[in-house]
Design a protein around this motif. Structure first.
Motif, short mmCIF file in Angstrom:
data_model
loop_
_atom_site.label_atom_id
_atom_site.label_comp_id
_atom_site.label_asym_id
_atom_site.label_seq_id
_atom_site.Cartn_x
_atom_site.Cartn_y
_atom_site.Cartn_z
N PRO A 90 0.80 -1.23 0.00
CA PRO A 90 0.00 0.00 0.00
C PRO A 90 0.83 1.28 0.00
O PRO A 90 0.47 2.26 -0.64
CB PRO A 90 -0.84 -0.12 1.28
CG PRO A 90 -0.86 -1.57 1.60
CD PRO A 90 0.44 -2.12 1.12
N GLY A 91 1.97 1.27 0.72
CA GLY A 91 2.80 2.47 0.77
C GLY A 91 3.40 2.81 -0.58
O GLY A 91 3.40 3.97 -1.01
N THR A 92 3.93 1.79 -1.26
CA THR A 92 4.52 2.03 -2.58
C THR A 92 3.47 2.47 -3.58
O THR A 92 3.71 3.35 -4.41
CB THR A 92 5.24 0.76 -3.08
OG1 THR A 92 6.21 0.35 -2.11
CG2 THR A 92 5.95 1.02 -4.40
N THR A 142 5.59 -1.00 10.46
CA THR A 142 4.70 -0.56 9.39
C THR A 142 3.27 -0.92 9.76
O THR A 142 3.03 -1.82 10.58
CB THR A 142 5.02 -1.23 8.03
OG1 THR A 142 4.70 -2.63 8.12
CG2 THR A 142 6.47 -1.06 7.63
N ASP A 143 2.32 -0.25 9.15
CA ASP A 143 0.91 -0.59 9.37
C ASP A 143 0.60 -1.99 8.87
O ASP A 143 -0.25 -2.69 9.44
CB ASP A 143 0.00 0.41 8.64
CG ASP A 143 -0.06 1.76 9.32
OD1 ASP A 143 0.42 1.88 10.46
OD2 ASP A 143 -0.58 2.71 8.70
N TYR A 187 2.81 2.25 11.70
CA TYR A 187 3.66 3.31 11.12
C TYR A 187 3.32 3.42 9.64
O TYR A 187 3.36 2.43 8.92
CB TYR A 187 5.13 2.94 11.29
CG TYR A 187 6.12 4.08 11.20
CD1 TYR A 187 6.26 4.81 10.03
CD2 TYR A 187 6.93 4.40 12.27
CE1 TYR A 187 7.19 5.84 9.95
CE2 TYR A 187 7.86 5.43 12.19
CZ TYR A 187 7.98 6.15 11.02
OH TYR A 187 8.89 7.17 10.94
N ASP A 188 2.97 4.60 9.16
CA ASP A 188 2.72 4.95 7.75
C ASP A 188 1.35 5.57 7.54
O ASP A 188 1.17 6.40 6.67
CB ASP A 188 2.87 3.77 6.77
CG ASP A 188 4.29 3.32 6.60
OD1 ASP A 188 5.20 4.16 6.76
OD2 ASP A 188 4.51 2.12 6.33
N ALA A 247 -9.60 0.71 14.94
CA ALA A 247 -8.80 1.60 14.11
C ALA A 247 -7.41 1.75 14.72
O ALA A 247 -7.25 1.81 15.95
CB ALA A 247 -9.48 2.95 13.97
N LEU A 248 -6.40 1.82 13.86
CA LEU A 248 -5.01 1.68 14.29
C LEU A 248 -4.37 3.03 14.63
O LEU A 248 -4.37 3.97 13.83
CB LEU A 248 -4.21 1.02 13.17
CG LEU A 248 -2.78 0.60 13.46
CD1 LEU A 248 -2.74 -0.48 14.54
CD2 LEU A 248 -2.12 0.09 12.17
N THR A 249 -3.81 3.10 15.84
CA THR A 249 -2.92 4.22 16.18
C THR A 249 -1.66 4.08 15.34
O THR A 249 -1.09 2.98 15.24
CB THR A 249 -2.56 4.19 17.67
OG1 THR A 249 -3.73 4.48 18.45
CG2 THR A 249 -1.47 5.19 18.01
N THR A 250 -1.20 5.18 14.74
CA THR A 250 -0.09 5.06 13.80
C THR A 250 0.61 6.38 13.59
O THR A 250 0.08 7.45 13.92
CB THR A 250 -0.60 4.52 12.44
OG1 THR A 250 0.50 4.28 11.56
CG2 THR A 250 -1.56 5.51 11.78
N VAL A 251 1.81 6.30 13.03
CA VAL A 251 2.55 7.49 12.60
C VAL A 251 2.09 7.84 11.18
O VAL A 251 2.18 7.00 10.28
CB VAL A 251 4.06 7.24 12.61
CG1 VAL A 251 4.81 8.40 11.94
CG2 VAL A 251 4.56 7.03 14.03
#
Length: 360
Positions: A87-89, A274-275, A301-302, A313-317
């Motif tokens: 997903p990030g890419t 990463t998420d 993270y992401d 729902a995810l806590t994330t950066v």
């Protein structure tokens, strides 16, 4: 006839001109400058070309004559199937294509294939190159710089001769760790992509790509560890679990290994690098009958789209890989923005983190 091509002769522009009884320039203009010909003459030239099987002037030749190709290259340090499944890419490439389309430019993807990426960069008919998370010693990146090709590096090292678009991985990771520690968590675990290059077995070539992945995930781990140390936690309070790949399945496997221990031995919170890995940890918690965040807190993270749809729902950066992709393309389209750009990050607190459970 022209050069031999697999047993078939390639029709040339000169042959079309001779058949029509016109100059070579007239045939060329029929394709590239139709306003220079009468409609009737252009139709006759194109009809003759089609009859002979002529496909038009060489695109490479036209680009050479103009001094530009109107194409941007994107060097991907992952195999293409992996890149389009991450997903990030995908978000990063979305940003690149949005900026490129606005400028009327095309893209050429150059995949990381051992032994071929350097040649592909060397031969690419592109006006500039975006290198996505390359290693310091990536030979394909070195080939681009030797060509003096305008180059922007995303998420990788700052290299002389290339702009860089990235984030402060260490500081962002530290903010996630501080959040959990401030909630009262003193038994943490980190789930990360394998950090040791000599043991790397991820989805990309270990000979070339491990060091790039290593640096990003090393900085994130360092951020978690330094935040814990600053809070007075011993090193043993942060257990590091490395996975050979980067997928939901890898996160799930790591989660099952970490959370399958007796309650007094398992972590009360997991920091995933990463998420994608964090989503796997959430699955593992459900597999083992643990409720998040009552029994376990999880942070990623992401901030990929799936993080908002996770349950909970995810806590994330948060970082905008889409905007980073846009920035990379725009720096090639309109140079002069400066050698480096540090994009902002922020911690987004959602329902997957809470105070730790009370233990006897």
């Amino acid at each position: 006839m022209g050069d031999d091509d697999g047993g078939r002769s390639r029709v040339t522009l000169a042959e079309v001109a001779a058949r029509c009884g016109v100059s070579r320039m007239t045939v060329s203009n029929a394709y590239s400058r139709p306003d220079q010909l009468s409609p009737g003459l252009r139709r006759r030239v194109l009809a003759t070309a089609e009859q002979l099987g002529y496909g038009g002037p060489s695109a490479a030749g036209r680009a050479l004559k103009r001094g530009r190709s109107d194409v941007l290259g994107v060097l991907l340090t992952e195999a293409l199937p992996y890149a389009f499944g991450d997903p990030g890419t995908v978000s990063f490439l979305h940003g690149v294509t949005a900026a490129s389309a606005d400028a009327g430019l095309a893209l050429q993807l150059i995949p990381a294939r051992a032994g071929t990426a350097e040649r592909l960069v060397r031969d690419a008919a592109v006006d500039g190159l975006i290198a996505h998370c390359p290693a310091d010693d990536d030979p394909a990146l070195a080939a681009a710089l030797r060509r003096r090709l305008p180059t922007v590096i995303s998420g990788g090292p700052t290299t002389a001769g290339a702009d860089c678009v990235t984030i402060d991985n260490q500081a962002a990771a530290a903010s996630a760790a501080r959040h959990l520690i401030e909630l009262g968590h003193h038994q943490l675990a980190v789930v990360t992509w394998r950090l040791r290059p000599d043991g790397y077995t991820g989805p990309v070539s270990p000979a070339r790509q491990a060091s790039a992945c290593y640096e990003v995930f090393r900085l994130r781990l360092l951020g978690y560890q330094r935040a814990a140390a600053a809070a007075g936690l011993p090193a043993a309070a942060v257990r590091v679990w490395e996975q050979p790949g980067h997928s939901v399945a890898d996160g799930r496997a790591a989660g099952r290994a970490l959370l399958g221990a007796p309650a007094e031995q398992r972590p009360t919170a997991v920091l995933a690098s990463t998420d994608v890995l964090a989503l796997g940890v959430l699955q593992a918690a459900r597999d083992l009958g643990l409720e998040v965040p009552r029994d376990l807190s999880v942070a990623g993270y992401d901030d990929i789209e799936e993080s908002t749809r996770a349950n909970p729902a995810l806590t994330t950066v948060h970082q905008s890989l889409y905007q980073q992709g846009q920035d990379c393309a725009r720096r090639l389209i309109a140079p002069g923005a400066g050698p480096a750009r540090l994009h902002p990050t922020r911690l987004i607190v959602r329902a997957s983190t809470a105070a730790p459970p009370e233990r006897p």
